[in-house]
Design an enzyme around this catalytic site. Structure first.
Site, PDB file in Angstrom:
ATOM      1  N   PHE A   1      -3.747  -0.979  10.339  1.00 14.98           N
ATOM      2  CA  PHE A   1      -3.892  -1.653   9.049  1.00 14.98           C
ATOM      3  C   PHE A   1      -3.637  -0.636   7.946  1.00 14.98           C
ATOM      4  O   PHE A   1      -4.332   0.377   7.859  1.00 14.98           O
ATOM      5  CB  PHE A   1      -5.284  -2.272   8.871  1.00 14.98           C
ATOM      6  CG  PHE A   1      -5.386  -3.053   7.593  1.00 14.98           C
ATOM      7  CD1 PHE A   1      -4.982  -4.373   7.532  1.00 14.98           C
ATOM      8  CD2 PHE A   1      -5.849  -2.452   6.426  1.00 14.98           C
ATOM      9  CE1 PHE A   1      -5.041  -5.091   6.340  1.00 14.98           C
ATOM     10  CE2 PHE A   1      -5.911  -3.163   5.225  1.00 14.98           C
ATOM     11  CZ  PHE A   1      -5.508  -4.490   5.195  1.00 14.98           C
TER      12      PHE A   1
ATOM     13  N   ASP B   1      -3.397   7.869   7.504  1.00 19.12           N
ATOM     14  CA  ASP B   1      -4.101   6.915   6.649  1.00 19.12           C
ATOM     15  C   ASP B   1      -5.593   7.079   6.919  1.00 19.12           C
ATOM     16  O   ASP B   1      -6.109   6.607   7.921  1.00 19.12           O
ATOM     17  CB  ASP B   1      -3.632   5.488   6.961  1.00 19.12           C
ATOM     18  CG  ASP B   1      -4.324   4.447   6.075  1.00 19.12           C
ATOM     19  OD1 ASP B   1      -5.341   4.794   5.437  1.00 19.12           O
ATOM     20  OD2 ASP B   1      -3.858   3.297   6.040  1.00 19.12           O
TER      21      ASP B   1
ATOM     22  N   LYS C   1     -10.975   3.982  -0.243  1.00 20.20           N
ATOM     23  CA  LYS C   1     -12.251   3.263  -0.213  1.00 20.20           C
ATOM     24  C   LYS C   1     -13.446   3.985  -0.887  1.00 20.20           C
ATOM     25  O   LYS C   1     -13.815   3.585  -1.965  1.00 20.20           O
ATOM     26  CB  LYS C   1     -12.547   2.807   1.201  1.00 20.20           C
ATOM     27  CG  LYS C   1     -11.592   1.644   1.581  1.00 20.20           C
ATOM     28  CD  LYS C   1     -11.975   0.955   2.842  1.00 20.20           C
ATOM     29  CE  LYS C   1     -11.273  -0.377   2.969  1.00 20.20           C
ATOM     30  NZ  LYS C   1      -9.999  -0.362   3.701  1.00 20.20           N
TER      31      LYS C   1
HETATM   32  C1  LIG Z   1      -8.646  -0.928   3.462  1.00 14.56           C
HETATM   33  C2  LIG Z   1      -7.532  -0.141   4.013  1.00 14.56           C
HETATM   34  C3  LIG Z   1      -6.294  -0.052   3.354  1.00 14.56           C
HETATM   35  C4  LIG Z   1      -5.992  -0.845   2.095  1.00 14.56           C
HETATM   36  O1  LIG Z   1      -6.806  -0.493   1.040  1.00 14.56           O
HETATM   37  P1  LIG Z   1      -6.905  -1.461  -0.253  1.00 14.56           P
HETATM   38  O2  LIG Z   1      -7.727  -0.645  -1.195  1.00 14.56           O
HETATM   39  O3  LIG Z   1      -7.564  -2.728   0.173  1.00 14.56           O
HETATM   40  O4  LIG Z   1      -5.539  -1.673  -0.739  1.00 14.56           O
HETATM   41  C5  LIG Z   1      -5.317   0.774   3.890  1.00 14.56           C
HETATM   42  N1  LIG Z   1      -5.536   1.462   5.022  1.00 14.56           N
HETATM   43  C6  LIG Z   1      -6.703   1.401   5.683  1.00 14.56           C
HETATM   44  C7  LIG Z   1      -6.893   2.220   6.921  1.00 14.56           C
HETATM   45  C8  LIG Z   1      -7.740   0.597   5.214  1.00 14.56           C
HETATM   46  O5  LIG Z   1      -8.887   0.502   5.886  1.00 14.56           O
END
Ligand SMILES: *Cc1c(COP(=O)(O)O)cnc(C)c1O
Length: 398
Positions: free
Chosen positions: A138, A223, A252
């Site tokens: 994700f 990420d 986050k």
């Molecule tokens: C939540 C998340 C995103 C996206 O972040 P947003 O602030 O909602 O755009 C991207 N990568 C990972 C691993 C995430 O958990």
């Protein structure tokens, strides 16, 4: 307004992109939130791994209030001391040499995608434009990040996506080796997958990806939007693997509940980036930086990281106990204070029973209950969480 009236107002006027929980949260304190009927919940979602310091951290509040009294926002056309200080703090604590700031995780991924493309472009490799990402990943819902997020549920209605993305199997190095070639500009991976079901990377996998990228002259992008910033018990989730990326996305918890994303990069990547390549109007404005400086200094303190590891070990042991007791639990996976409890069926009833008993959890895929509590959570509170989960899984099996 009562709870039903607030819910009616919301569903009448807010676009229906969310399936809302059946209560309305009014305030938070520490690891607890309170709904509009005065009911208390222990919060193991924490704004989806955002509220690392819990609710109402006095130092974050004071720093933001103080900064807002002087200056809330200026454009990135102008130099800002809080932003430069925050960038220095991130660089001093990481592999990186430079930081680009934005407002969310998806935006941090978009920045990483663009900087990887620019890096290849500057090196004269105009057909080196492709990305390799992984199953269950994700990376966000904007068009670039969405292309790296291989679930038909997220993607299907929005095609065509960014071209040139191929998907290898997570934790299968061979599958990545088969896909990386001279057209690959970057390999994108979460060192611990969050949304995709809480899957930690195997050491040989992450270490192998580093070697593969170096060999193939491709960038490695981590990420760490969800798993970074102390969540796993080290400041960076990749730390225990002994490898570093070329680019890393954060978001986050970084802004203490205010919107902030960041793309951290090595000097070799930064050397390819020039004015006009990318920008953000709100990115790292002074008010958010005031919050992020407090968040980062607290999360990176050795005692704080020790607390996360200690609570993580306690939770792991208790979840293993739950697993041995409940036949519907297939696996528990995680590290530090991010855990997934995988069941042999849909876990929606567990989450709903949690709500009834004053516990907030969420899913990571249909069969996985995800726990990402505030990192300041204590042992007694974790025991309360486990006791409620025990009852909820008991009902699931009846
Ligand atoms: C939540 C998340 C995103 C996206 O972040 P947003 O602030 O909602 O755009 C991207 N990568 C990972 C691993 C995430 O958990």
């Amino acid at each position: 307004m009562n709870t039903a009236e607030i819910q009616a107002l919301d569903s009448q006027y807010v676009a229906p992109t969310y399936a809302r929980a059946p209560f309305v949260i009014e305030r938070g304190e520490g690891v607890y939130v309170y709904d509009t009927d005065g009911k208390r919940y222990i919060d193991c979602v924490a704004g989806i791994a955002v509220n690392a310091l819990g609710y109402g951290d006095p130092d974050v509040r004071a720093a933001v209030a103080d900064q807002m009294a002087r200056l809330t926002h200026i454009s990135n056309l102008y130099t800002s001391l809080p932003q430069a200080q925050l960038a220095k703090m991130l660089v001093e604590r990481s592999f990186a040499d430079k930081v680009f700031f934005c407002n969310s995780g998806a935006e941090a991924m978009e920045a990483a995608i663009k900087f990887a493309r620019k890096w290849a472009h500057v090196h004269g490799q105009t057909d080196k434009t492709e990305f390799v990402a992984f199953s269950h990943a994700f990376h966000g819902r904007t068009m670039g990040a969405l292309a790296l997020t291989p679930r038909s549920y997220y993607q299907d209605a929005f095609k065509p996506l960014m071209p040139g993305v191929s998907i290898a199997e997570y934790n299968d190095l061979g599958s990545a080796e088969a896909l990386v070639n001279e057209r690959t500009c970057a390999v994108v991976v979460e060192p611990l997958q969050g949304e995709g079901g809480v899957h930690p990377a195997e050491p040989v996998f992450l270490q192998g990806l580093r070697a593969l990228c170096t060999r193939a002259n491709a960038l490695l992008i981590f990420d760490e939007v969800q798993c970074g910033l102390a969540r796993t018990g080290t400041l960076w989730a990749h730390e225990p693997y002994g490898v570093t990326p070329d680019l890393m996305a954060l978001a986050k918890p970084l802004g203490g509940g205010l919107p902030m994303g960041a793309a951290l990069m090595t000097q070799a990547v930064a050397d390819c980036v020039a004015p006009g390549d990318h920008a953000s109007t709100f990115g790292a404005n002074p008010a958010i930086c005031a919050a992020a400086k407090v968040v980062l200094s607290k999360l990176s303190a050795p005692e704080f990281l020790g607390h996360v590891r200690e609570m993580g070990a306690f939770l792991q042991q208790n979840l293993a106990g739950l697993q041995s007791k409940h036949r519907s639990i297939r696996a528990v996976r995680g590290r530090g204070l991010i855990w997934g409890i995988e069941a042999d069926r849909d876990v929606a009833p567990v989450i709903e029973e949690g709500y009834r008993q004053g516990l907030i959890t969420c899913k990571a895929g249909a069969n996985v209950v995800r726990l990402v509590p505030p990192l300041v959570i204590q042992q007694a509170e974790l025991s309360e969480v486990v006791a409620i989960l025990d009852r909820a899984f008991g009902l699931l099996e009846d």
